[in-house]
Scaffold this motif. Structure first.
Motif, PDB file in Angstrom:
ATOM      1  N   GLY A  11      -3.699  30.255  24.523  1.00  0.00           N
ATOM      2  CA  GLY A  11      -3.918  31.503  24.722  1.00  0.00           C
ATOM      3  C   GLY A  11      -3.933  32.187  26.251  1.00  0.00           C
ATOM      4  O   GLY A  11      -4.182  33.360  26.379  1.00  0.00           O
ATOM      5  N   ASN A  12      -3.572  31.437  27.049  1.00  0.00           N
ATOM      6  CA  ASN A  12      -3.180  31.773  28.437  1.00  0.00           C
ATOM      7  C   ASN A  12      -2.251  32.540  28.659  1.00  0.00           C
ATOM      8  O   ASN A  12      -1.302  32.889  27.574  1.00  0.00           O
ATOM      9  N   TYR A  48      -6.063  26.717  17.457  1.00  0.00           N
ATOM     10  CA  TYR A  48      -7.057  26.517  18.640  1.00  0.00           C
ATOM     11  C   TYR A  48      -8.097  27.456  18.568  1.00  0.00           C
ATOM     12  O   TYR A  48      -8.006  28.480  18.270  1.00  0.00           O
ATOM     13  N   LEU A  50     -10.768  29.343  20.863  1.00  0.00           N
ATOM     14  CA  LEU A  50     -10.947  29.845  21.837  1.00  0.00           C
ATOM     15  C   LEU A  50     -12.414  29.684  22.692  1.00  0.00           C
ATOM     16  O   LEU A  50     -12.721  29.549  23.708  1.00  0.00           O
ATOM     17  N   ASP A  51     -13.334  29.353  21.567  1.00  0.00           N
ATOM     18  CA  ASP A  51     -14.724  29.058  22.037  1.00  0.00           C
ATOM     19  C   ASP A  51     -14.954  27.713  21.665  1.00  0.00           C
ATOM     20  O   ASP A  51     -16.227  27.287  21.810  1.00  0.00           O
ATOM     21  N   ALA A  55     -10.482  25.141  25.173  1.00  0.00           N
ATOM     22  CA  ALA A  55     -10.187  26.391  25.701  1.00  0.00           C
ATOM     23  C   ALA A  55     -11.485  26.947  26.403  1.00  0.00           C
ATOM     24  O   ALA A  55     -11.433  27.866  27.169  1.00  0.00           O
ATOM     25  N   ALA A  61      -7.931  31.472  28.539  1.00  0.00           N
ATOM     26  CA  ALA A  61      -7.475  32.571  27.598  1.00  0.00           C
ATOM     27  C   ALA A  61      -8.149  34.203  28.137  1.00  0.00           C
ATOM     28  O   ALA A  61      -7.642  35.062  27.612  1.00  0.00           O
ATOM     29  N   ARG A 104     -11.353  34.560  18.485  1.00  0.00           N
ATOM     30  CA  ARG A 104     -12.064  33.179  18.558  1.00  0.00           C
ATOM     31  C   ARG A 104     -10.900  32.114  18.266  1.00  0.00           C
ATOM     32  O   ARG A 104     -10.908  30.898  18.761  1.00  0.00           O
ATOM     33  N   TYR A 106      -6.854  31.028  18.357  1.00  0.00           N
ATOM     34  CA  TYR A 106      -5.400  31.103  18.801  1.00  0.00           C
ATOM     35  C   TYR A 106      -4.563  30.345  17.965  1.00  0.00           C
ATOM     36  O   TYR A 106      -4.698  29.079  18.041  1.00  0.00           O
TER      37      TYR A 106
END
Length: 304
Positions: A11-12, A48, A50-51, A55, A61, A104, A106
């Motif tokens: 998510g970057n 993925y 994100l929390d 990540a 992200a 949350r 990705y």
């Protein structure tokens, strides 16, 4: 060899850029009635959190999909202006993996692609991942899709796998080449794989992502790919996206680690709709994600 985990970077800004290009390409290629094969040479885990531990620890992200989602209004507007269609399309697709207002999850390229594929015309998705942990996670995530024969997962070298898959029966394919470049030899393997693939299947669409970093191999890669496209007389598109240097806060050391700030996508046989789509979308993406010195984007195209 197996230390790289894409989950740290999910998510970057590089993912946002890469997947924006991917979705824009797929929308054009899937407009035709004949089946499309999508081949992902380095698929990662596919999905993925994100929390999660990876990540969540890196926080990358926050300068990517989370920042973009927070800046966009409820009706896909940015500062009162409508989002570019390609950017709105990408954001809506990622939004579909999350609850309203809660970012949350990705989706990596495997899940982005599968979401767009058609069952009625028998599109296929071929996923390859050599990392043992990510390959296992990918297989488990894909199994939850209940996609049957539409999606296949193989724990093998994606560069080598291309030789057996091209040309596809339908004579239509999009190949995404997205190694980690953790291994220096990846910079040589990408043009070699594309050269061999174009000899086997000259009309396929090929998209290669790479990091823009201060090392000779990264600088030379797009030049080598441009030369290759010229040698085989195929059209190409080269786009780059940079968020720029992160401003250093008062009291921080000047050598604060910046991490990856820019990346590129080189496409051979790009859809004719890709360049105008990116010309509309990248300035808006930069408006949100750009953060300092060196920020910018570029789009070049050439060839037959």
């Amino acid at each position: 060899m197996f230390s790289y985990r894409h989950a740290f970077h999910a998510g970057n800004h590089a993912d946002v850029f890469k997947h924006l290009v991917l979705v824009a390409m797929l929308r054009h290629l899937l407009a035709k009635d004949t089946p499309l094969w999508v081949i992902d040479t380095h698929a990662g885990a596919g999905l993925y959190r994100l929390d999660g531990d990876y990540a969540g620890t890196s926080g990358e992200a926050q300068d990517g999909i989370v920042k973009l989602a927070g800046a966009v209004g409820a009706h896909d507007t940015l500062d009162g202006q409508a989002l570019a269609p390609a950017l709105a399309d990408y954001l809506d697709l990622v939004r579909g993996f999350n609850r309203p207002g809660d970012w949350r999850i990705y989706p990596g390229s495997p899940f982005i692609v599968q979401k767009l594929l058609r069952t009625e015309v028998r599109d296929k998705l071929k996923l390859h991942e050599l990392h043992p942990s990510d390959s296992k996670a990918l297989a488990g995530n894909v199994a939850q899709l209940n996609a049957g024969r539409q999606v296949s997962v193989a724990r093998e070298d994606g560069f080598e796998a291309l030789k057996a898959l091209l040309p596809p029966p339908s004579r239509r394919a999009l190949v995404l080449v997205d190694p980690s470049y953790e291994i220096k030899s990846d910079y040589a393997k990408v043009p070699a794989a594309l050269r061999d693939s174009l000899q086997r299947f000259a009309t396929g669409a090929y998209a290669a992502w790479y990091p823009v970093i201060p090392r000779p191999e990264a600088h030379e890669l797009p030049r080598k790919l441009r030369t290759l496209a010229g040698q085989v007389r195929k059209p190409w598109l080269h786009a780059t996206f940079s968020i720029g240097q992160k401003p250093v806060a008062a009291g921080e050391p000047a050598d604060t680690r910046q991490g990856l700030t820019a990346s590129g996508m080189f496409v051979v046989n790009p859809p004719h709709t890709l360049k105008p789509a990116l010309e509309a979308a990248l300035p808006q993406l930069l408006q949100v994600l750009g953060r300092g010195r060196g920020k910018g984007h570029s789009i070049e195209a050439g060839g037959a």
